[in-house]
Design a protein around this motif. Sequence first.
Motif, PDB file in Angstrom:
ATOM      1  N   ALA A  82      -0.366   4.553 -20.874  1.00 14.04           N
ATOM      2  CA  ALA A  82       0.249   3.494 -20.067  1.00 14.04           C
ATOM      3  C   ALA A  82       1.251   4.081 -19.077  1.00 14.04           C
ATOM      4  O   ALA A  82       1.320   3.646 -17.917  1.00 14.04           O
ATOM      5  CB  ALA A  82       0.936   2.477 -20.975  1.00 14.04           C
ATOM      6  N   ILE A  83       2.020   5.077 -19.507  1.00 14.86           N
ATOM      7  CA  ILE A  83       2.990   5.720 -18.615  1.00 14.86           C
ATOM      8  C   ILE A  83       2.264   6.407 -17.459  1.00 14.86           C
ATOM      9  O   ILE A  83       2.646   6.272 -16.287  1.00 14.86           O
ATOM     10  CB  ILE A  83       3.843   6.739 -19.397  1.00 14.86           C
ATOM     11  N   ARG A  85      -0.733   5.782 -16.300  1.00 13.49           N
ATOM     12  CA  ARG A  85      -1.378   4.784 -15.442  1.00 13.49           C
ATOM     13  C   ARG A  85      -0.380   4.188 -14.453  1.00 13.49           C
ATOM     14  O   ARG A  85      -0.683   4.050 -13.259  1.00 13.49           O
ATOM     15  CB  ARG A  85      -1.995   3.689 -16.303  1.00 13.49           C
ATOM     16  N   ARG A  86       0.818   3.856 -14.932  1.00 13.28           N
ATOM     17  CA  ARG A  86       1.832   3.307 -14.037  1.00 13.28           C
ATOM     18  C   ARG A  86       2.302   4.363 -13.037  1.00 13.28           C
ATOM     19  O   ARG A  86       2.611   4.041 -11.877  1.00 13.28           O
ATOM     20  CB  ARG A  86       3.033   2.793 -14.856  1.00 13.28           C
ATOM     21  N   GLU A  89      -0.243   4.468 -10.293  1.00 13.63           N
ATOM     22  CA  GLU A  89      -0.142   3.263  -9.472  1.00 13.63           C
ATOM     23  C   GLU A  89       1.027   3.329  -8.495  1.00 13.63           C
ATOM     24  O   GLU A  89       0.990   2.707  -7.427  1.00 13.63           O
ATOM     25  CB  GLU A  89       0.022   2.032 -10.366  1.00 13.63           C
ATOM     26  N   GLU A 295       0.707  -0.129 -25.098  1.00 10.52           N
ATOM     27  CA  GLU A 295       0.601  -0.288 -23.650  1.00 10.52           C
ATOM     28  C   GLU A 295       1.842  -0.968 -23.090  1.00 10.52           C
ATOM     29  O   GLU A 295       2.380  -0.550 -22.056  1.00 10.52           O
ATOM     30  CB  GLU A 295      -0.639  -1.115 -23.293  1.00 10.52           C
ATOM     31  N   GLU A 299       4.369   0.841 -20.431  1.00 12.37           N
ATOM     32  CA  GLU A 299       4.573   0.245 -19.111  1.00 12.37           C
ATOM     33  C   GLU A 299       6.029  -0.161 -18.902  1.00 12.37           C
ATOM     34  O   GLU A 299       6.605   0.070 -17.830  1.00 12.37           O
ATOM     35  CB  GLU A 299       3.659  -0.967 -18.949  1.00 12.37           C
ATOM     36  N   THR A 300       6.611  -0.767 -19.921  1.00 16.68           N
ATOM     37  CA  THR A 300       8.000  -1.195 -19.800  1.00 16.68           C
ATOM     38  C   THR A 300       8.937  -0.006 -19.672  1.00 16.68           C
ATOM     39  O   THR A 300       9.891  -0.033 -18.886  1.00 16.68           O
ATOM     40  CB  THR A 300       8.404  -2.069 -21.006  1.00 16.68           C
ATOM     41  N   ASP A 303       8.651   1.340 -16.067  1.00 14.83           N
ATOM     42  CA  ASP A 303       9.305   0.462 -15.099  1.00 14.83           C
ATOM     43  C   ASP A 303      10.813   0.455 -15.281  1.00 14.83           C
ATOM     44  O   ASP A 303      11.574   0.362 -14.304  1.00 14.83           O
ATOM     45  CB  ASP A 303       8.758  -0.962 -15.228  1.00 14.83           C
TER      46      ASP A 303
END
Length: 352
Positions: A82-83, A85-86, A89, A295, A299-300, A303
């Motif tokens: 998840a890290i 992927r972000r 992005e 995930e 992601e959190t 961000d």
Amino acid sequence: MKRVAITDVAAAAGVSRSTVSNYLNRPEILSPSARGRIARAIDELGFVPSDAARKISSGDTSTIGYVALEFTNPFSGLIADAIERRAIETGRTVMIGNSAGSTARQLEYLALFERKRVSGIIIATLDEIEPHLAAMRSRGTPSVVTGRRPLTAEQASVSAGDAEGGYLAARHLLEIGRRRLAFVGGPFSVQQVSERFDGASRAVREFPGASLSVLRADDRTMSAGFAAGVEMATRGDQLPDGVFAVNDLVGLGVVRGLTSFGVEVPRDVAVIGFDGDDIAAVAAIPLSTISTPGEAIGETAFDLLLHELGDTGRSFDSRQQVVAPRLIVRASTSGSDAPEPDIDQLARPTSL
């Protein structure tokens, strides 16, 4: 072959090293003639500019560091994915290190990432290294801790509701009629482990006549769970009728250890894990679990780190974020696969 250096390019182009550096970072300040000579020298020599060096010299880097806890646990992989992927992005890259639960290796990776001038660090830690992170923060490298609550309000973090998850796990076992519970995990010096046990203990206290024993499994691996399952199945005293494993790997090992000696799961012993790993859903006896979506944590955390760096893409009202746990009932406690909650019901991160 000898790697071509910036000094080689300078010599071939008949300019100074600083002029080549300006060409790489601020070409607009050079004359067309100087730019042409340097471009030809780079092409002829096969020079490959150091992206890291250019970014360090300009004080700008799009690379972050992530120190994982233990890649033997699929949950760590979900967070890392998840890290990354972000990062993709948002046009960034990730340097990843695996501490394997070692404090010494954690500190080595933190030092390495700071030397590499990463813009910030995400770290999954079992230890209280916040003073070290505070020192790094004072030197310009912010960080986000994952998996545990911070000691100070200044430290950004994303944690799972471990105590609440432990309560949900034990409460589920108790509500299906189990009274002799066992907790398999360790060590209790680890915040996540102790909080999961404390939550389970709270649930047990609500049911008169219920008990909660402990079997240590400090490695938190499938083999450690298997050994605990074998011990429970073969010892002479009373077999527990419900087991709460500290994570899914341990829980899967417990099931295998119990069934290897003729103990039926869940008829004789109901077993529940923690984390929500995909592997637990496809086991021979699908494992009930407390899910804390990796995930969402990854992601959190990413961000939140951007927020610490001054990126206003996503706002947070607190530096401490919590991903709420949820119960998933499967065959290891129900005897049949129960449908999982709708994906839209997944808990969202909340502030402490």
